[in-house]
Design a protein around this motif. Structure first.
Motif, PDB file in Angstrom:
ATOM      1  N   ARG A  50       0.835  -1.200   0.098  1.00 28.53           N
ATOM      2  CA  ARG A  50       0.116   0.017  -0.090  1.00 28.53           C
ATOM      3  C   ARG A  50       0.716   1.394   0.133  1.00 28.53           C
ATOM      4  O   ARG A  50       0.206   2.381   0.175  1.00 28.53           O
ATOM      5  CB  ARG A  50      -1.073   0.077   1.176  1.00 28.53           C
ATOM      6  N   LEU A  51       2.076   1.404  -0.287  1.00 30.85           N
ATOM      7  CA  LEU A  51       2.829   2.549  -0.433  1.00 30.85           C
ATOM      8  C   LEU A  51       2.502   3.059  -1.762  1.00 30.85           C
ATOM      9  O   LEU A  51       2.299   4.157  -1.804  1.00 30.85           O
ATOM     10  CB  LEU A  51       4.365   2.140  -0.243  1.00 30.85           C
ATOM     11  N   LEU A  61      -5.398  -9.506   0.787  1.00 34.76           N
ATOM     12  CA  LEU A  61      -4.523  -9.941   2.006  1.00 34.76           C
ATOM     13  C   LEU A  61      -5.626 -10.923   2.882  1.00 34.76           C
ATOM     14  O   LEU A  61      -6.743 -10.654   3.114  1.00 34.76           O
ATOM     15  CB  LEU A  61      -4.218  -8.839   3.056  1.00 34.76           C
ATOM     16  N   ASN A  62      -5.543 -12.429   2.533  1.00 37.42           N
ATOM     17  CA  ASN A  62      -6.427 -13.341   3.178  1.00 37.42           C
ATOM     18  C   ASN A  62      -7.759 -13.012   2.427  1.00 37.42           C
ATOM     19  O   ASN A  62      -8.964 -13.304   3.279  1.00 37.42           O
ATOM     20  CB  ASN A  62      -6.517 -13.052   4.872  1.00 37.42           C
ATOM     21  N   GLU A  63      -7.738 -13.012   1.086  1.00 35.06           N
ATOM     22  CA  GLU A  63      -8.758 -12.834   0.351  1.00 35.06           C
ATOM     23  C   GLU A  63      -9.626 -11.518   0.500  1.00 35.06           C
ATOM     24  O   GLU A  63     -10.723 -11.447   0.085  1.00 35.06           O
ATOM     25  CB  GLU A  63      -9.806 -14.093   0.400  1.00 35.06           C
ATOM     26  N   GLU A  64      -9.125 -10.570   1.186  1.00 33.52           N
ATOM     27  CA  GLU A  64      -9.769  -9.245   1.409  1.00 33.52           C
ATOM     28  C   GLU A  64      -8.847  -8.158   0.675  1.00 33.52           C
ATOM     29  O   GLU A  64      -7.704  -8.307   0.678  1.00 33.52           O
ATOM     30  CB  GLU A  64     -10.136  -8.869   2.763  1.00 33.52           C
ATOM     31  N   ILE A  74      -4.055  -3.637   8.811  1.00 35.70           N
ATOM     32  CA  ILE A  74      -3.068  -4.225   7.682  1.00 35.70           C
ATOM     33  C   ILE A  74      -1.872  -4.419   8.655  1.00 35.70           C
ATOM     34  O   ILE A  74      -1.186  -5.504   8.681  1.00 35.70           O
ATOM     35  CB  ILE A  74      -2.993  -3.442   6.504  1.00 35.70           C
ATOM     36  N   ALA A  75      -1.335  -3.665   9.457  1.00 34.21           N
ATOM     37  CA  ALA A  75      -0.265  -3.518  10.233  1.00 34.21           C
ATOM     38  C   ALA A  75      -0.150  -4.640  11.346  1.00 34.21           C
ATOM     39  O   ALA A  75       1.104  -5.130  11.836  1.00 34.21           O
ATOM     40  CB  ALA A  75       0.116  -2.237  10.881  1.00 34.21           C
ATOM     41  N   LYS A  76      -1.347  -5.017  11.785  1.00 33.47           N
ATOM     42  CA  LYS A  76      -1.407  -6.220  12.582  1.00 33.47           C
ATOM     43  C   LYS A  76      -1.246  -7.749  11.738  1.00 33.47           C
ATOM     44  O   LYS A  76      -0.844  -8.531  12.397  1.00 33.47           O
ATOM     45  CB  LYS A  76      -2.626  -6.406  13.209  1.00 33.47           C
ATOM     46  N   LYS A  77      -1.512  -7.532  10.444  1.00 32.18           N
ATOM     47  CA  LYS A  77      -1.313  -8.602   9.855  1.00 32.18           C
ATOM     48  C   LYS A  77       0.161  -8.845   8.951  1.00 32.18           C
ATOM     49  O   LYS A  77       0.444  -9.821   8.606  1.00 32.18           O
ATOM     50  CB  LYS A  77      -2.545  -9.027   8.822  1.00 32.18           C
ATOM     51  N   LEU A  78       0.460  -7.648   8.529  1.00 32.34           N
ATOM     52  CA  LEU A  78       1.619  -7.331   7.520  1.00 32.34           C
ATOM     53  C   LEU A  78       2.529  -6.731   7.849  1.00 32.34           C
ATOM     54  O   LEU A  78       2.281  -5.595   8.362  1.00 32.34           O
ATOM     55  CB  LEU A  78       0.844  -7.028   6.225  1.00 32.34           C
ATOM     56  N   ALA A  79       3.825  -7.120   7.838  1.00 36.08           N
ATOM     57  CA  ALA A  79       5.137  -6.381   8.070  1.00 36.08           C
ATOM     58  C   ALA A  79       6.002  -6.233   6.936  1.00 36.08           C
ATOM     59  O   ALA A  79       5.987  -7.079   6.107  1.00 36.08           O
ATOM     60  CB  ALA A  79       5.987  -6.907   9.125  1.00 36.08           C
ATOM     61  N   GLN A 156       4.695  -8.915  14.850  1.00 35.29           N
ATOM     62  CA  GLN A 156       3.962 -10.304  15.085  1.00 35.29           C
ATOM     63  C   GLN A 156       3.230 -10.536  13.985  1.00 35.29           C
ATOM     64  O   GLN A 156       2.036 -10.779  14.060  1.00 35.29           O
ATOM     65  CB  GLN A 156       3.616 -10.308  16.385  1.00 35.29           C
ATOM     66  N   ALA A 157       3.475  -9.772  12.860  1.00 36.56           N
ATOM     67  CA  ALA A 157       2.490  -9.934  11.632  1.00 36.56           C
ATOM     68  C   ALA A 157       2.461 -11.643  11.042  1.00 36.56           C
ATOM     69  O   ALA A 157       3.806 -12.127  11.282  1.00 36.56           O
ATOM     70  CB  ALA A 157       2.860  -8.938  10.550  1.00 36.56           C
TER      71      ALA A 157
END
Length: 260
Positions: A50-51, A61-64, A74-79, A156-157
């Motif tokens: 998303r930059l 991301l996970n089909e969403e 997003i930051a909780k899931k992706l680093a 912890q993504a």
């Protein structure tokens, strides 16, 4: 958790950088992006975290749809560990790594014992615990890269995006870092310059050339003498490494390939 780009196109000043690019990273899979400089690897990754925003196509991301979710979610899931290390202010290493906990905290909420434990583990995993009180600006390029990886671990993504993660690292730390990433059992996509690293660590490899995917598959399927000539313009001898069981490339100067 899965990550997918579907028919992503992107242009800068009317120059098409990505052309209908589709890649899929399954849960806990390590996927590599390879290609010559300027082929679109970094641009694709930036669209995937998303930059940048695709002019057409979607990123899931996970089909969403990633652009339909909040930055915090997003930051909780992706680093992300990017090529650059854009730190506007000078921080101590441990404080910078602690920023990886931000998505998990409420506004003005202070770090607690669990946060401190997670940060300490991230510093230890990346081999930089001895640097925790050093200022970020005083570090070497390789040390800075490991700090950014530690911050991503503290986040912890479940999905990790890496843009040339081994740049500026000596060979020992390259291998240590790639070993670490592989053992985390995360969903990983990485742009890699070193094709032997890609062969050793990746489950699947996508090859970009002039903004398009020209080949994908396992390292054994992708890394062939013909592809290396066609895409990278180099000659290589490819053998199966006796220890890893993976393809191993030895590059050969064109002068040695000419018959007399």
């Amino acid at each position: 958790m899965t990550l997918e780009a579907k028919h992503v196109s992107f242009s800068i000043h009317d120059q098409r950088i990505l052309k209908e690019v589709s890649i899929q990273i399954k849960e806990n899979q390590f996927v590599g992006l390879i290609g010559p400089n300027g082929s679109g690897k970094s641009t694709l990754l930036k669209n995937m975290y998303r930059l940048l925003k695709p002019e057409s196509g979607t990123v899931l991301l996970n089909e969403e749809d990633i652009f339909q979710q909040s930055s915090r979610a997003i930051a909780k899931k992706l680093a992300v560990v990017s090529q650059e290390t854009p730190v506007l202010f000078d921080f101590k290493v441990k404080d910078l790594v602690s920023m990886g906990r931000t998505p998990h905290k409420k506004l003005f909420e202070m770090d607690d014992k669990e946060d401190f434990k997670i940060v300490k583990e991230a510093l230890s995993q990346t081999g930089i615990a001895h640097l925790e009180t050093r200022s970020f600006s005083s570090l070497s390029g390789g040390e800075k890269k490991r700090v950014m990886v530690a911050r991503a671990l503290a986040q912890q993504a479940q999905v990790l995006i890496l843009d040339e993660p081994t740049n500026h690292l000596d060979i020992q730390h390259q291998l240590q870092l790639m070993d670490l990433i592989q053992t985390l059992h995360l969903t990983v996509v990485a742009a890699l310059h070193d094709l032997n690293m890609a062969a050793m660590y990746c489950d699947q490899i996508y090859v970009l050339q002039q903004g398009s995917i020209v080949h994908y598959g396992t390292p054994e399927e992708v890394l062939t003498p013909k592809l290396l000539r066609d895409v990278f313009g180099v000659y290589a001898d490819i053998q199966t490494h006796p220890l890893t069981g993976k393809p191993y490339l030895t590059y050969v100067s064109e002068q040695f390939t000419k018959t007399t």
